[in-house]
Motif scaffolding. Structure first.
Motif, short mmCIF file in Angstrom:
data_model
loop_
_atom_site.label_atom_id
_atom_site.label_comp_id
_atom_site.label_asym_id
_atom_site.label_seq_id
_atom_site.Cartn_x
_atom_site.Cartn_y
_atom_site.Cartn_z
N TRP A 24 0.99 -1.16 0.07
CA TRP A 24 0.13 0.00 0.17
C TRP A 24 0.83 1.20 0.06
N ALA A 25 1.87 1.29 0.90
CA ALA A 25 2.86 2.47 0.89
C ALA A 25 3.46 2.74 -0.40
N ALA A 26 4.22 1.29 -0.90
CA ALA A 26 4.70 1.70 -2.17
C ALA A 26 3.93 1.94 -3.37
N THR A 27 2.78 1.58 -3.12
CA THR A 27 1.66 2.20 -4.25
C THR A 27 1.47 3.76 -4.34
N LYS A 28 1.19 3.82 -2.95
CA LYS A 28 0.96 5.46 -2.99
C LYS A 28 2.28 6.28 -3.36
N PHE A 29 3.64 5.82 -2.96
CA PHE A 29 4.46 6.62 -3.31
C PHE A 29 5.15 6.74 -4.65
N PHE A 30 4.98 5.20 -5.34
CA PHE A 30 5.64 5.25 -6.60
C PHE A 30 4.30 5.38 -7.80
N CYS A 31 3.15 4.92 -7.56
CA CYS A 31 2.09 5.08 -8.75
C CYS A 31 1.16 6.09 -8.31
N ASN A 32 1.50 6.86 -7.48
CA ASN A 32 0.33 8.05 -7.21
C ASN A 32 -0.98 7.70 -6.62
N GLY A 33 -0.70 6.48 -5.97
CA GLY A 33 -2.13 6.00 -5.38
C GLY A 33 -3.13 4.97 -6.24
N ARG A 34 -2.71 4.84 -7.53
CA ARG A 34 -3.41 3.97 -8.31
C ARG A 34 -2.97 2.40 -7.92
N ASN A 35 -4.01 1.68 -7.76
CA ASN A 35 -3.49 0.10 -7.57
C ASN A 35 -3.14 -0.48 -8.69
N HIS A 36 -3.89 -0.19 -10.00
CA HIS A 36 -3.67 -0.69 -11.17
C HIS A 36 -3.49 0.22 -12.37
N GLY A 37 -2.44 -0.05 -12.90
CA GLY A 37 -2.13 0.86 -14.26
C GLY A 37 -2.96 0.18 -15.39
N ARG A 38 -2.84 0.72 -16.55
CA ARG A 38 -3.46 0.27 -17.59
C ARG A 38 -2.43 -0.65 -18.31
N HIS A 39 -2.99 -1.70 -18.86
CA HIS A 39 -2.23 -2.63 -19.37
C HIS A 39 -2.60 -2.68 -20.74
N TRP A 40 -2.06 -1.86 -21.63
CA TRP A 40 -2.60 -1.65 -22.94
C TRP A 40 -2.48 -2.86 -23.88
N TYR A 41 -1.72 -3.88 -23.77
CA TYR A 41 -1.70 -4.90 -24.50
C TYR A 41 -2.65 -5.97 -24.34
#
Length: 76
Positions: A24-41
């Motif tokens: 949770w802390a790493a997601t808040k820090f590295f991904c701006n709080g988004r749990n899931h990024g877009r997986h375009w492929y």
């Protein structure tokens, strides 16, 4: 007695719960709080919609429907 197991149980439960809070802390820090990024492929429909929005409106975040795409002139 039975209470002698409490420190070991606390350490065990702490080790089991720690990865959840670290994630949770790493997601808040590295991904701006988004749990899931877009997986375009994984889903090409998202990629085509993304490129259509960028091509039609000039921005990735402004969505427009098909009514904004100009019609081709009829060559009759």
């Amino acid at each position: 007695m039975w209470y002698e197991i409490l420190p070991c149980a606390a350490i065990t439960f702490g080790c089991l719960l720690a990865p959840n809070y670290v994630h949770w802390a790493a997601t808040k820090f590295f991904c701006n709080g988004r749990n899931h990024g877009r997986h375009w492929y994984a889903d090409l429909h998202d990629w085509h919609s993304y490129t259509k929005d960028r091509r039609v409106t000039g921005s990735n975040y402004i969505t427009r429907g098909l009514e904004t795409i100009p019609d081709l002139p009829d060559d009759k």
